[in-house]
Design a protein around this motif. Structure first.
Motif, PDB file in Angstrom:
ATOM      1  N   GLU A  36       0.838  -1.189   0.000  1.00 54.72           N
ATOM      2  CA  GLU A  36       0.000   0.000   0.000  1.00 54.72           C
ATOM      3  C   GLU A  36       0.882   1.252   0.000  1.00 54.72           C
ATOM      4  N   ALA A  37       0.955   1.918  -1.150  1.00 58.54           N
ATOM      5  CA  ALA A  37       1.844   3.079  -1.294  1.00 58.54           C
ATOM      6  C   ALA A  37       1.206   4.338  -0.715  1.00 58.54           C
ATOM      7  N   LEU A  38      -0.118   4.450  -0.849  1.00 56.21           N
ATOM      8  CA  LEU A  38      -0.842   5.582  -0.243  1.00 56.21           C
ATOM      9  C   LEU A  38      -1.929   5.036   0.669  1.00 56.21           C
ATOM     10  N   SER A  74      12.432   9.100   0.084  1.00 55.86           N
ATOM     11  CA  SER A  74      12.317   8.226  -1.078  1.00 55.86           C
ATOM     12  C   SER A  74      11.425   7.036  -0.740  1.00 55.86           C
ATOM     13  N   GLY A  75      10.513   6.746  -1.624  1.00 58.58           N
ATOM     14  CA  GLY A  75       9.618   5.607  -1.417  1.00 58.58           C
ATOM     15  C   GLY A  75       8.429   5.936  -0.556  1.00 58.58           C
ATOM     16  N   SER A  76       8.255   7.181  -0.151  1.00 56.08           N
ATOM     17  CA  SER A  76       7.146   7.522   0.743  1.00 56.08           C
ATOM     18  C   SER A  76       5.822   7.619  -0.011  1.00 56.08           C
ATOM     19  N   GLY A  77       5.863   7.724  -1.343  1.00 59.22           N
ATOM     20  CA  GLY A  77       4.620   7.755  -2.127  1.00 59.22           C
ATOM     21  C   GLY A  77       4.374   9.080  -2.818  1.00 59.22           C
ATOM     22  N   LYS A  78       5.385   9.932  -2.931  1.00 62.09           N
ATOM     23  CA  LYS A  78       5.218  11.258  -3.545  1.00 62.09           C
ATOM     24  C   LYS A  78       4.819  11.148  -5.017  1.00 62.09           C
ATOM     25  N   SER A  79       5.582  10.354  -5.771  1.00 64.87           N
ATOM     26  CA  SER A  79       5.276  10.210  -7.204  1.00 64.87           C
ATOM     27  C   SER A  79       3.907   9.588  -7.401  1.00 64.87           C
ATOM     28  N   THR A  80       3.596   8.592  -6.575  1.00 66.61           N
ATOM     29  CA  THR A  80       2.293   7.941  -6.657  1.00 66.61           C
ATOM     30  C   THR A  80       1.180   8.972  -6.482  1.00 66.61           C
ATOM     31  N   LEU A  81       1.327   9.826  -5.490  1.00 59.44           N
ATOM     32  CA  LEU A  81       0.315  10.858  -5.236  1.00 59.44           C
ATOM     33  C   LEU A  81       0.220  11.829  -6.416  1.00 59.44           C
ATOM     34  N   THR A 116       9.604  17.326  -4.449  1.00 60.84           N
ATOM     35  CA  THR A 116      11.038  17.670  -4.321  1.00 60.84           C
ATOM     36  C   THR A 116      11.671  17.182  -3.033  1.00 60.84           C
ATOM     37  N   HIS A 117      12.987  16.979  -3.121  1.00 60.30           N
ATOM     38  CA  HIS A 117      13.794  16.704  -1.942  1.00 60.30           C
ATOM     39  C   HIS A 117      14.422  17.991  -1.444  1.00 60.30           C
ATOM     40  N   ASP A 118      14.492  18.972  -2.385  1.00 58.81           N
ATOM     41  CA  ASP A 118      15.227  20.212  -2.163  1.00 58.81           C
ATOM     42  C   ASP A 118      14.442  21.123  -1.212  1.00 58.81           C
TER      43      ASP A 118
END
Ligand SMILES: Nc1ncnc2c1ncn2[C@@H]1O[C@H](COP(=O)(O)OP(=O)(O)OP(=O)(O)O)[C@@H](O)[C@H]1O
Ligand SMILES: [Mg+2]
Lengths: 429, 238
Positions: free
Chosen positions: B27-29, B48-55, B207-209
Motif C-alpha cells: 500500500e503506497a498511499l 524516497s519511497g514515501s509515495g510522492k510520485s504515486t500521489l 522535491t527533496h530540495d
C-alpha cells in the motif's frame, strides 16, 4: 519484467529505429519478391498454355482412332492376328495404329450425335523452296484444319477457295530467303512431293501467313486445296488395290453439345472399338501438369508470405517494446488509445507497402532480365513463351495482400501499445 | 484548508493506492486528503519511497485511486470520460516526470512540441510556440540537436519546456531541479515561479530540495503513504 524483455529492449535500443525499419522492410521485400516471381511464372505459363489452347480452336471435334492394345498384349492375352488389318506405313508407322476403313468411317458416322466424319488425309511433301533460294525440308501439321493458328503475320487459311495456300512457321522466313515476315505474304513457293512411282513433282502454294510454332501444333498448315493437290500428286501411279490407310479421322458433333452429350458420344464410340478424344481432353493432360506446377509455386509463395507475416509481427512487437516509454508519454500527454492503435497500424501498413513495392519492383526488374536471357537461350524454340509475365492486377493484388498481412500482423503489437497504462509504461526501463 | 487564494482546482479525499496482489501487495498511499487551489504552489515533500510520485500521478489523472475520490474543478474524476481525461491532461496539465522521457533520436524541438502535436496544433504554430519556450529556457540554439546529444541539465530544461509549451493551468513537476546545477536549477525555479505569480499557473512540485520546497506557498509532507505535520519530518524546512 523478465530478463528476456530487458534483453530485447536493449538490443532494440542499440539498433535504433532506422536499421530496424530497414530490416523489417528487407524481410517483406523477400516475401513480396518471391510472391511476385511465382505469380508471374504462374501467369506466364498459363498464359502460354492458353495461347496454345487457342491454337486448337475447334471445340466441336473429336479425333478418332481405332482403339488398339499398345503392345498387342492386353489383359486377355495376345490379340489374334487379323489379315484384314492393314498397317500403315510412312510417317505413322511408329504409332503402330490400325487404318480406318470405309466401314469404320460409316460406323462412326452412325453414332448418335456425330454430324460429320472425315479421314485425315496424309500428305508427305519433301521440301519447300522460294525463288531458287534453296530447298528446305517441310514439316506439315496434319491436324492443322482443326486449329486456330498463332499468327504473327498475314491471314488464316482459306479452306473454301480453290487457291492452294500455306501457313509457314516463323523459322522458314529467313531460310527460304524472305526479307521479313511481311515480305513473305502473298508470295508463291514451290513444294516438292514424290509420287507413288518415286518421281518428284513441284506444286505451287501461296504463303497466306506466318505462324508461331506452338507446342501443340508444329509444322506448316496447308489449306484443303493444297492438301487435295498434294494428295493427288503423291497418289499418281498408285495401284487400285492399295489401301489408302488414314489412321485418324475427325468427327464433328453439334457445337452446342453439353459435356454429358459429348461423354455419351465418346462412350458410344468406345463401345464400337474407337478411341475418341476432344481437343480439350488432349490439352487437359498438359493443363493438369501445369496446374500442379503452379499450385506448387503458389505453396512456396504462401510459405514466404507466412514467414514475412511473422517477421512483421516480430519486428513491430520489438518496436512497441522499444518505444514503451514514448507510448506511455504520449498517453500521459492525452493521446487516446485509438490514436495510438492507429499510429502503430499505419506504421505496419506503411512498412508492408514499402516492402511490397520494393519487392515487386525488384522482382519485375529481375524477371524482365531473366525473360530476355531465357528467350535468347534455351527457350528460344518456344515462341511466344514469356516465362515470367507481370500484369498490373496480380502485382497490385500482391501489394495489397502484403499490406493487409502487415496490417493484420500489426494489430497485435498495436493493440498492445494502445492498452498500455501510461504510468506502467513510464516505469518501463 | 481553504485560505481564499482561489477556487479548488484539485481535491483529493482519503485516497488509497496499492501495488501488487496477495502477499506482495504494497500500500503506497494509505489515505491522503488534500486540496489545491487555483494559482497555488504546493510542494510535496518526503523520503524516497514515501509515495510522492504515486500521489502526483493520481492528482494528474494518470492513475486511478483504489479508494477515495479525486475532484477536478469540483467534478469527480470517475465521472469524466476517457476523452475528457485525455483532453484535460493535454490542454490543462503540464508534466515534468522524474525521468526525462525524451525521444532520443528526435530533435529537441520535436520533443518539446509533442503535447501540441497530440493536440493537433499546426506545424507552423508548433514551431513558433516551441521556439518561444526554448528561448525562455535558453535552449533555442539547441533546437535542432538530437535529444540524445544533450547534457543532463540541458535535457531537464527541454523537459520543462515541453511541460510549458501548451500553457497549462497546472504544472506537475517531479524533482524538476534534481538533475541541475545550482545556477540552472535557479533558472528553472525562477521560470516556474514567475509563471505562477504572473499567470496564476498552479504548481505541484515533488522535491527533496528544502529550498525549493520553501519557495512554495505550501508544503505537504508524506511519510509511508500518509500526510503528516511538518514537525514529524526530521530535517524538514521550518
Ligand atoms: N508499479 C509499482 N509496483 C509496485 N510497487 C510500486 C509501484 N510503483 C510504486 N511502487 C512502490 O510504492 C512506493 C512509493 O513509490 P513512489 O514512486 O511514489 O515513491 P517516491 O516517494 O516518489 O520516491 P522517490 O523520491 O524515490 O521518487 C515505493 O515503495 C515503490 O516501491
Ligand atoms: Mg518519485
Amino acid at each position: 519484467m523478465n530478463a528476456a524483455n530487458i534483453l530485447t529492449a536493449a538490443i532494440a535500443n542499440s539498433l535504433r529505429s532506422k536499421l530496424r525499419t530497414v530490416l523489417t522492410v528487407v524481410a517483406i521485400v523477400i516475401g513480396a519478391f518471391t510472391l511476385t516471381i511465382t505469380s508471374a511464372i504462374g501467369t506466364g505459363v498459363s498464359n502460354y498454355i492458353e495461347t496454345q489452347i487457342g491454337a486448337f480452336g475447334a471445340k466441336d471435334v473429336l479425333s478418332v482412332t481405332k482403339a488398339t492394345d499398345d503392345t498387342g498384349q492386353g489383359d486377355e492375352g495376345p490379340a489374334p492376328y487379323d489379315p484384314d488389318d492393314a498397317i500403315v506405313g510412312a510417317g505413322f508407322a511408329q504409332f503402330d495404329a490400325e487404318a480406318l476403313t470405309e466401314e469404320d468411317l460409316a460406323a462412326i458416322r452412325a453414332v448418335e450425335g456425330i454430324v460429320d466424319v472425315s479421314a485425315v488425309q496424309q500428305v508427305n511433301p519433301r521440301y519447300a523452296e522460294y525463288d531458287g533460294h534453296g530447298k528446305f525440308i517441310l514439316g506439315v501439321n496434319d491436324s492443322a484444319t482443326l486449329t486456330t493458328p498463332d499468327l504473327s503475320a498475314g491471314a488464316p487459311l482459306d479452306n473454301s477457295g480453290g487457291e492452294p495456300q500455306i501457313l509457314l512457321v516463323t523459322s522458314y522466313v529467313d531460310a527460304l530467303g524472305f526479307a521479313d515476315e511481311q515480305a513473305a505474304i502473298g508470295k508463291t513457293i514451290q513444294i516438292g512431293v514424290v509420287d507413288y512411282l518415286g518421281e518428284m513433282h513441284e506444286v505451287n502454294a501461296t504463303v497466306a501467313g506466318i505462324q508461331n510454332e506452338t507446342i501443340l501444333a508444329t509444322g506448316a498448315a496447308l489449306n484443303q486445296a493444297l492438301l487435295d493437290e498434294l494428295h493427288t500428286t503423291q497418289s499418281v501411279g498408285r495401284p487400285q488395290s492399295a489401301s489408302e490407310g488414314a489412321i485418324l479421322a475427325t468427327a464433328r458433333f453439334d457445337a452446342n453439345a453439353t459435356d454429358e452429350q459429348v461423354d455419351d458420344i465418346q462412350t458410344a464410340l468406345a463401345g464400337k472399338g474407337f478411341a475418341a478424344a476432344t481437343v480439350a481432353d488432349q490439352i487437359g493432360i498438359i493443363q493438369t501438369v501445369v496446374d500442379a506446377i503452379v499450385a506448387l509455386l503458389n505453396a512456396f509463395a504462401v510459405i514466404a508470405l507466412i514467414a514475412a507475416g511473422f517477421g512483421i509481427i516480430n519486428t513491430l512487437l520489438m518496436s512497441v517494446q522499444e518505444r514503451t516509454r514514448e507510448i506511455g508519454l504520449m498517453k500521459a500527454m492525452g493521446m487516446g488509445a485509438g490514436r495510438i492503435y492507429a499510429l502503430f497500424s499505419a506504421e505496419a501498413v506503411f512498412i508492408g507497402f514499402l516492402g511490397s513495392v520494393l519487392g515487386a519492383g525488384a522482382a519485375i526488374a529481375v524477371g524482365t532480365a531473366a525473360n530476355g536471357l531465357l528467350a535468347g537461350t534455351f527457350l528460344a524454340d518456344l515462341e511466344g513463351l514469356q516465362v515470367l509475365r507481370f500484369e498490373v492486377a496480380p502485382v497490385a493484388t500482391i501489394i495489397l495482400i502484403v499490406m493487409a498481412i502487415a496490417f493484420l500482423a500489426g494489430t497485435l503489437p498495436a493493440r498492445r501499445a494502445a492498452r498500455q497504462n501510461p504510468i506502467e509504461a513510464l516505469r518501463y526501463e | 484548508m481553504s485560505d481564499g487564494v482561489g477556487e479548488a482546482i484539485l481535491e483529493a479525499i482519503d485516497i488509497h493506492r496499492s501495488y501488487g496482489r496477495g502477499s506482495s501487495r504494497f500500500e503506497a498511499l494509505k489515505g491522503v486528503s488534500l486540496r489545491i487551489d487555483e494559482g497555488e504552489s504546493v510542494a510535496i515533500v518526503g523520503k524516497s519511497g514515501s509515495g510522492k510520485s504515486t500521489l502526483m500521478h493520481l492528482l494528474a489523472l494518470l492513475d486511478q485511486p483504489d479508494d477515495g475520490a479525486l475532484r477536478i474543478d469540483g467534478v469527480d474524476s470517475s465521472q469524466l470520460s476517457a476523452r475528457q481525461l485525455n483532453r484535460m491532461r493535454n490542454q490543462d496539465f503540464g508534466f515534468v516526470f522524474q525521468q526525462f522521457f525524451l525521444t532520443p533520436n528526435a530533435t529537441v524541438l520535436d520533443n518539446v512540441v509533442l503535447p501540441l502535436k497530440i493536440a493537433g496544433v499546426s506545424r507552423r504554430e508548433r514551431k513558433v510556440r516551441g521556439m518561444a519556450v526554448l528561448t525562455q529556457l535558453e535552449m533555442a540554439d539547441k533546437a535542432k540537436s538530437k535529444a540524445v546529444n544533450l547534457s543532463g541539465g540541458q535535457k531537464q530544461r527541454v523537459v520543462i519546456a515541453r511541460a510549458l509549451v501548451n500553457n497549462p493551468r497546472v504544472i506537475f513537476a517531479d524533482e524538476p531541479t534534481g538533475n541541475l546545477d545550482t545556477g540552472t536549477g535557479r533558472l528553472v525555479e525562477d521560470i516556474l515561479f514567475s509563471l505562477n505569480k504572473e499567470y496564476g499557473m498552479t504548481l505541484v512540485v515533488v522535491t527533496h530540495d528544502s529550498e525549493l520546497a520553501a519557495r512554495c506557498d505550501r508544503q505537504l509532507f508524506i511519510r509511508d503513504g500518509r500526510a503528516v505535520p511538518a514537525t514529524a519530518i526530521s530535517g524538514a524546512p521550518a
